[in-house]
Design a protein around this motif. Structure first.
Motif, PDB file in Angstrom:
ATOM      1  N   TYR A  14       4.420 -22.977   6.360  1.00  0.00           N
ATOM      2  CA  TYR A  14       3.539 -22.048   7.059  1.00  0.00           C
ATOM      3  C   TYR A  14       4.206 -20.677   7.031  1.00  0.00           C
ATOM      4  O   TYR A  14       5.425 -20.578   7.148  1.00  0.00           O
ATOM      5  N   ALA A  15       3.403 -19.626   6.899  1.00  0.00           N
ATOM      6  CA  ALA A  15       3.991 -18.287   6.849  1.00  0.00           C
ATOM      7  C   ALA A  15       2.972 -17.239   7.258  1.00  0.00           C
ATOM      8  O   ALA A  15       1.754 -17.432   7.128  1.00  0.00           O
ATOM      9  N   ILE A  16       3.485 -16.135   7.763  1.00  0.00           N
ATOM     10  CA  ILE A  16       2.678 -14.964   8.065  1.00  0.00           C
ATOM     11  C   ILE A  16       3.396 -13.752   7.498  1.00  0.00           C
ATOM     12  O   ILE A  16       4.618 -13.641   7.606  1.00  0.00           O
ATOM     13  N   GLY A  17       2.636 -12.877   6.847  1.00  0.00           N
ATOM     14  CA  GLY A  17       3.269 -11.741   6.190  1.00  0.00           C
ATOM     15  C   GLY A  17       2.484 -10.458   6.376  1.00  0.00           C
ATOM     16  O   GLY A  17       1.326 -10.459   6.817  1.00  0.00           O
ATOM     17  N   VAL A  18       3.121  -9.350   6.044  1.00  0.00           N
ATOM     18  CA  VAL A  18       2.504  -8.041   6.149  1.00  0.00           C
ATOM     19  C   VAL A  18       2.911  -7.198   4.952  1.00  0.00           C
ATOM     20  O   VAL A  18       4.047  -7.285   4.477  1.00  0.00           O
ATOM     21  N   VAL A  19       1.972  -6.407   4.443  1.00  0.00           N
ATOM     22  CA  VAL A  19       2.236  -5.408   3.413  1.00  0.00           C
ATOM     23  C   VAL A  19       1.899  -4.048   4.017  1.00  0.00           C
ATOM     24  O   VAL A  19       0.762  -3.813   4.431  1.00  0.00           O
ATOM     25  N   GLN A  20       2.905  -3.173   4.063  1.00  0.00           N
ATOM     26  CA  GLN A  20       2.743  -1.884   4.729  1.00  0.00           C
ATOM     27  C   GLN A  20       3.139  -0.761   3.790  1.00  0.00           C
ATOM     28  O   GLN A  20       4.255  -0.749   3.254  1.00  0.00           O
ATOM     29  N   ASP A  21       2.220   0.172   3.573  1.00  0.00           N
ATOM     30  CA  ASP A  21       2.537   1.386   2.832  1.00  0.00           C
ATOM     31  C   ASP A  21       3.249   2.350   3.776  1.00  0.00           C
ATOM     32  O   ASP A  21       2.614   3.019   4.602  1.00  0.00           O
ATOM     33  N   ILE A  22       4.566   2.443   3.666  1.00  0.00           N
ATOM     34  CA  ILE A  22       5.331   3.325   4.535  1.00  0.00           C
ATOM     35  C   ILE A  22       5.024   4.781   4.213  1.00  0.00           C
ATOM     36  O   ILE A  22       4.869   5.617   5.103  1.00  0.00           O
ATOM     37  N   ASN A  23       4.932   5.081   2.940  1.00  0.00           N
ATOM     38  CA  ASN A  23       4.468   6.380   2.473  1.00  0.00           C
ATOM     39  C   ASN A  23       3.826   6.157   1.107  1.00  0.00           C
ATOM     40  O   ASN A  23       3.786   5.020   0.617  1.00  0.00           O
ATOM     41  N   PRO A  24       3.314   7.175   0.451  1.00  0.00           N
ATOM     42  CA  PRO A  24       2.593   6.945  -0.812  1.00  0.00           C
ATOM     43  C   PRO A  24       3.408   6.270  -1.904  1.00  0.00           C
ATOM     44  O   PRO A  24       2.827   5.712  -2.839  1.00  0.00           O
TER      45      PRO A  24
END
Length: 494
Positions: A270-280
């Protein structure tokens, strides 16, 4: 087997750069190698030898691709025994049949191949149809979804297998073991994605993998036994803002083996993840999860569980990207942690993708791991280099450090002829847990290809093989062979 495979896609893509120039196990002329879809004549042998990839069939209607190849090989130690028992002469007549159809919404391909083989090998002779192989691929594209089905069946004599090619096809390390007998491969997979253009996307993956060895193969090496694995993975991706996406995933893998302990292993992730654009130009991809591995054998039940995680920072540069990645996964042996730093560089005449780092195994040891994929195209020549060094766990719960190196060089003499040089080198050794043998194999191949006519191509050359093996009773061996083949690949529409 049983290793957690639900890590973030970026790490998987970068840390599994696979050698893509393994020496061909069969003849040079096979379906899918430089097919000229515009007509019915064969692609030149020089271009086929260069490893050109066939373009997709033109949309609309069915297309048949047919490849025929006749190859004569003389080898002074074909079976790679410590002491050669004599010269082997092998005449392979290979036939490839491919049926394909491409439309705006679907892509279908069915390939069948086999070898009419006549061989005089010390201790036995072969006469008849060998190595039947069937491959299926079907993709259906909807307005907002996509369905992909794949399958493969192959029954083959292990003495005629190139281990480097098998590892490339299986996309994992399978060991460089010697021995005879036969093996049957059965693979099937389904991938379904819906909500491709929506903020909420759902992905489902089903997989089945099976390997069956005959009694001769099992007797030749106790590390070979029948295995079967079924897996299901579900993933939900949610785009909560233009800069942020969340990911939820769950997976189950059921593995069974006909080994002395009659192993049955169930792995749940089981997993939970995030993809975040910190800057361009800077992206963070992070994931935390939980893995449980339950193993049942005749000796009892053993369970391992614990947290897993992965994080990758990727910085986009004018000429590529740079990344740092940390990954912690759990399997039947315990937790394995890997730290990598990498660079993806776009060059004027080629590309370079490389990473280097370290892996800490459950046994407490740390090993250097690395990947390199380099290609360079010049006016009349090309070169490819591929390196992969990683730690894995084999079917008998041994941690193994595998290193694979592939180098290819091609030179076009003129429009009708070409020289190719290829090197495959592999080493497998213990990485702490277990007593895996140290096995090293090298294959060096040099060939010359020439178009005899518009339809026929000829390829001739030499191949040198060497194996060192610390397994008791196996030892070191080498062989030298020469080969000559005639090939033709053509296609038509009914």
């Amino acid at each position: 087997m049983g290793t957690s495979s639900r890590t973030i896609a970026v790490i998987a893509a970068i840390s599994t750069i696979w050698p893509n120039a393994a020496l061909p196990q069969g003849s040079a002329g096979t379906i899918g190698t430089g097919t000229n879809v515009a007509g019915t004549t064969a692609t030149t042998g020089a271009r086929a030898a260069a490893g050109a990839t066939a373009p997709a069939p033109a949309q609309g209607g069915l297309q048949f691709d047919i490849g025929v190849s006749s190859k004569l090989t003389v080898d002074d130690n074909f079976q790679l025994k410590q002491t050669s028992t004599g010269t082997s002469t092998i005449w392979d007549n290979r036939v490839d049949l491919n049926l394909s159809s491409v439309t705006g919404v679907q892509d279908f391909s069915l390939n069948g191949s086999g070898v009419f083989r006549y061989a005089d090998i010390p201790g036995r002779s072969i006469s008849g149809f060998e190595d039947p192989t069937i491959r299926l691929r079907y993709r259906l594209d909807g307005v907002n979804s996509r369905l992909t089905l794949t399958g493969r069946y192959r029954f083959v004599d292990r003495e005629f297998l190139d281990p480097f090619q098998i590892e490339q096809e299986e996309t994992n390390f399978n060991g460089l073991y010697a021995g005879g007998g036969t093996v049957t491969f059965k693979n099937a997979a389904l991938n379904y994605v819906t909500g491709i253009n929506d903020p909420l996307t759902f992905t489902l993956d089903l997989g089945h993998d099976e390997k069956d060895y005959d009694s001769t193969a099992v007797a030749s090496n106790p590390r070979l036994f029948d295995t079967e694995s079924d897996s299901i993975d579900a993933n939900v991706s949610m785009k909560v803002s233009p800069l942020t996406s969340l990911r939820l995933s769950a997976g189950l893998t059921d593995y069974s083996a006909n080994d002395p302990n009659q192993t049955r292993r169930k792995t749940t992730d089981y997993a939970i993840g995030v993809v975040q654009d910190i800057n361009p130009v800077l992206v963070l991809d992070a994931q935390v999860g939980y893995t449980e591995v339950e193993t049942d054998t005749v000796l009892g039940t053993r369970r391992r569980d614990g947290a897993t995680g992965a994080v990758t920072l990727t910085q986009t540069l004018p000429n590529g990207s740079v990344f740092a990645a940390l990954d912690s996964a759990l399997n039947q042996n315990g937790t394995r942690t890997t730290l990598r730093f990498g660079r993806d560089l776009q060059l004027p005449l080629g590309n370079l993708r490389a990473s280097v780092g370290g892996t800490k195994t459950p046994g407490g040891d740390t090993y250097v791991v690395a990947t390199v994929a380099y290609s360079r195209q010049l006016k009349s020549s090309d070169i490819t280099v591929s390196l992969n060094r990683a730690v894995s766990t084999n079917n008998i719960n041994e941690d193994v450090l595998d290193t694979r190196l592939t180098v290819g060089y091609g030179y076009e003499i003129d429009a009708n002829s070409r020289i190719n040089l290829a090197l495959n080198w592999g080493r497998s050794e213990s990485a702490g847990i277990g007593a895996a043998p140290t096995i090293e194999r090298t294959t060096l191949r040099a060939s010359y290809s020439r178009d005899l006519t518009q339809d026929w191509a000829m390829t001739g050359g030499v191949q040198l093989r060497k194996r060192t093996d610390s397994t008791p009773g196996v030892g070191d061996a080498d062989s030298n062979s020469v080969f000559l083949s005639l090939d033709r690949t053509f296609n038509f529409r009914p």
